[in-house]
Write an enzyme that holds these catalytic residues in place. Structure first.
Site, PDB file in Angstrom:
ATOM      1  N   ASN A   1      -2.749   2.887  -9.943  1.00  0.00           N
ATOM      2  CA  ASN A   1      -3.965   1.733  -8.849  1.00  0.00           C
ATOM      3  C   ASN A   1      -3.839   1.038  -8.637  1.00  0.00           C
ATOM      4  OD1 ASN A   1      -4.148   2.458  -6.366  1.00  0.00           O
ATOM      5  ND2 ASN A   1      -7.043   1.799  -6.866  1.00  0.00           N
ATOM      6  N   LYS A   2      -3.804  -0.238  -8.594  1.00  0.00           N
ATOM      7  CA  LYS A   2      -4.454  -1.293  -8.841  1.00  0.00           C
ATOM      8  C   LYS A   2      -4.944  -1.905  -9.634  1.00  0.00           C
ATOM      9  CE  LYS A   2      -2.747  -4.168  -6.371  1.00  0.00           C
ATOM     10  NZ  LYS A   2      -1.289  -4.528  -6.665  1.00  0.00           N
TER      11      LYS A   2
ATOM     12  N   GLY B   1       0.552  -1.410   0.025  1.00  0.00           N
ATOM     13  CA  GLY B   1      -0.162  -0.062   0.189  1.00  0.00           C
ATOM     14  C   GLY B   1       0.353   1.356   0.090  1.00  0.00           C
ATOM     15  N   ALA B   2       0.190   1.767  -0.849  1.00  0.00           N
ATOM     16  CA  ALA B   2       1.583   3.225  -1.092  1.00  0.00           C
ATOM     17  C   ALA B   2       2.276   3.555  -0.167  1.00  0.00           C
ATOM     18  CB  ALA B   2       0.535   3.951  -2.721  1.00  0.00           C
TER      19      ALA B   2
ATOM     20  N   ASP C   1      -1.366   4.795  -6.464  1.00  0.00           N
ATOM     21  CA  ASP C   1      -0.079   4.203  -6.155  1.00  0.00           C
ATOM     22  C   ASP C   1       1.321   5.347  -7.058  1.00  0.00           C
ATOM     23  OD1 ASP C   1      -1.679   1.655  -6.123  1.00  0.00           O
ATOM     24  OD2 ASP C   1       0.626   1.048  -4.985  1.00  0.00           O
TER      25      ASP C   1
HETATM   26  C1  LIG Z   1      -3.678   4.520  -1.090  1.00  0.00           C
HETATM   27  S1  LIG Z   1      -2.366   2.706  -0.585  1.00  0.00           S
HETATM   28  C2  LIG Z   1      -3.137   0.970  -1.230  1.00  0.00           C
HETATM   29  C3  LIG Z   1      -2.813   1.122  -3.143  1.00  0.00           C
HETATM   30  O1  LIG Z   1      -1.820  -0.242  -3.090  1.00  0.00           O
HETATM   31  C4  LIG Z   1      -2.372  -0.836  -3.848  1.00  0.00           C
HETATM   32  O2  LIG Z   1      -1.329  -1.906  -4.174  1.00  0.00           O
HETATM   33  P1  LIG Z   1      -0.706  -3.075  -3.664  1.00  0.00           P
HETATM   34  O3  LIG Z   1      -1.666  -3.975  -2.815  1.00  0.00           O
HETATM   35  O4  LIG Z   1       0.696  -3.597  -4.945  1.00  0.00           O
HETATM   36  O5  LIG Z   1       0.426  -2.686  -3.262  1.00  0.00           O
HETATM   37  C5  LIG Z   1      -3.531  -0.168  -4.086  1.00  0.00           C
HETATM   38  O6  LIG Z   1      -2.773  -0.212  -5.857  1.00  0.00           O
HETATM   39  C6  LIG Z   1      -4.224   0.441  -3.596  1.00  0.00           C
HETATM   40  O7  LIG Z   1      -5.209   1.564  -3.503  1.00  0.00           O
END
Ligand SMILES: CSC[C@H]1O[C@H](OP(=O)(O)O)[C@H](O)[C@@H]1O
Length: 349
Positions: free
Chosen positions: A254-255, A61-62, A244
Site C-alpha cells: 500500500n502507499k 488507486g488500485a 494495491d
Molecule cells: C484502495 S486503492 C487506493 C490505493 O492506491 C493508492 O496508490 P496511488 O495513489 O499511488 O494509486 C494508495 O496505495 C491507496 O491505498
C-alpha cells in the site's frame, strides 16, 4: 496526454466514465493531479493518453486502475487500434497495483473470445461488468467494515486514521477504506477522521480531505510524521487503509508510509485494518518480498521542499506490511482475521 475540460459544478464524484459522442468513443477521467483546486476532466481518445494519465496519477488507486485498464482495452478495440499492443502498454503502466493488469486481462479475454465483429462490444461489456462489480464490492466492504469495527471497538463514535486516498476517486463505488468511513459518517458513528497528508504526492491532503469536506465529515489533516503522537495521546480507535496488491500470505503493498503505521498501531494495540476487494488479492504472488514496489522520480520529493541542487531522493510509491501486523483484511466476500494464507484463499473463492 488528453484534452482538459471544465467539470460541471458540484457534480457527483465520477472518477472515470465512458462516452460515445459522434466523433468516436472516449474515456473521460477526473484529473486527480489537479484536485482539490481544479475539477477538470481529461478526455482520452487513445491508449497513449490513458497510459500517460495512469503514469502521472491523473488516474490512480488500485480498483480504478483496474477499470481504466479494462476500458482502455475497450477504447483500443472501439477505435480500431492494435488491441494486443494496447493491452501490453496498459498492463505495464504501473507495476504494483495488481488490479491494473487484472482489468486489462478481463477485457482482453472477452475481446479474444468474441467473434471479430462482436469483439469491441464484448470488451466494453466486460469493462462495464467490472465497473458494476467494483461498485457492488465497495458497498459490501463498507458493510463488513462497519460490522467489524463494532466488534473490535464497542461503543461507536470512532476516531479513524487513514493514509493516502481510498474513496470514490479510486473506485466504481464509494471506495475501499474510505467507503467504510463514509458509512460510519452517514450512521453518525464517525467522531473524527484523521487524514495523513501522505507525502510526497499528498493524496491525503489533496484528495481524502477533498472527499471528506464534500461529505461534511469531521476531519483533521496531519503531517505523516505526526501520526505517532496521535496514538500516544490515545486519539485513534482504528487505522483503515487500502491496498494495491495483497500477496497469497496476506502481506499487503500500500502507499508508502503504511508499514510504519502498522508497527505503531500494533505497539499501541490499535486495530490495523486493510480494506480491499478480492481483485486486489494476487494469489500468484506468494509473499511480500515478491511484490514489485514502484520506484518513482526523485523530483516528486525534491520538488516538494527546497533541497540542494542535485539532491537525489529515495521515492518508493509503496511499502509492504507483513500479515502479522494486520488485524483484519476486509473484502466484499467477508473479513479475514487472523490473516492467514488459507483464510485469504477461502475469501477469494
Ligand atoms: C484502495 S486503492 C487506493 C490505493 O492506491 C493508492 O496508490 P496511488 O495513489 O499511488 O494509486 C494508495 O496505495 C491507496 O491505498
Amino acid at each position: 496526454m488528453g484534452d482538459h475540460v471544465k467539470r460541471p459544478e458540484n457534480a457527483a464524484i465520477s472518477a472515470l466514465r465512458w462516452e460515445e459522442p459522434p466523433d468516436g468513443p472516449m474515456l473521460v477521467v477526473l484529473d486527480q493531479t489537479r484536485l482539490p483546486l481544479e475539477e477538470v476532466e481529461l478526455v482520452c481518445t487513445d491508449v497513449q493518453a490513458l497510459v500517460a494519465a495512469i503514469g502521472s496519477l491523473a488516474v490512480r488507486g488500485a480498483p480504478l486502475l483496474g477499470l481504466a485498464g479494462a476500458y482502455g482495452v475497450a477504447l483500443a478495440a472501439a477505435r480500431g487500434y492494435d488491441v494486443e499492443e494496447a493491452a501490453e502498454l496498459l498492463a505495464r503502466a504501473r507495476p504494483t497495483a495488481v488490479n491494473l493488469a487484472y482489468g486489462v486481462q478481463r477485457a482482453l479475454t472477452a475481446y479474444r473470445r468474441a467473434e471479430p465483429e462482436e469483439a469491441a462490444l464484448a470488451a466494453l461489456a466486460e469493462a462495464r461488468t467490472l465497473h458494476a462489480q467494483d461498485a457492488s464490492a465497495s458497498e459490501a466492504m463498507a458493510a463488513h467494515g462497519v460490522r467489524l469495527l463494532s466488534e473490535l471497538v464497542p461503543g461507536g463514535g470512532y476516531r479513524v486514521l487513514t493514509h493516502c486516498n481510498t474513496g470514490a476517486l479510486v473506485s466504481g463505488g464509494q471506495g475501499t477504506a474510505f467507503g467504510v468511513v463514509s458509512s460510519l459518517h452517514r450512521a453518525g458513528e464517525l467522531r473524527r477522521l484523521w487524514v495523513d497528508e501522505t507525502r510526497p504526492l499528498l493524496q491525503g491532503s489533496r484528495l481524502t480531505a477533498y472527499e471528506a469536506a464534500r461529505a461534511g465529515m469531521p476531519y483533521t489533516l496531519l503531517a505523516d510524521n505526526a501520526a505517532g503522537s496521535l496514538f500516544t495521546a490515545g486519539e485513534v480507535d482504528a487505522v483503515l487503509v487500502g491496498a494495491d496488491r495483497i500477496a497469497a500470505d496476506g502481506a499487503t503493498a500500500n502507499k508508502v508510509g503504511t508499514y510504519p503505521l502498522a508497527v505503531v498501531a500494533r505497539y499501541h494495540h490499535v486495530p490495523f485494518i486493510v480494506v480491499a476487494p478480492t481483485t486486489t488479492v494476487d494469489l500468484a504472488t506468494p509473499d511480500g518480498a515478491s511484490i514489485e514496489v514502484e520506484q518513482r522520480a526523485s523530483s516528486e520529493v525534491t520538488d516538494l521542499a527546497p533541497s540542494p541542487l542535485g539532491t537525489q531522493a529515495y521515492n518508493p510509491a509503496f511499502d509492504v506490511t507483513p500479515p502479522e501486523l494486520i488485524t483484519a483484511i476486509v473484502t466484499e466476500n467477508g473479513v479475514v482475521s487472523p490473516v492467514t494464507a488459507q483464510a485469504l484463499a477461502a475469501v477469494c473463492r
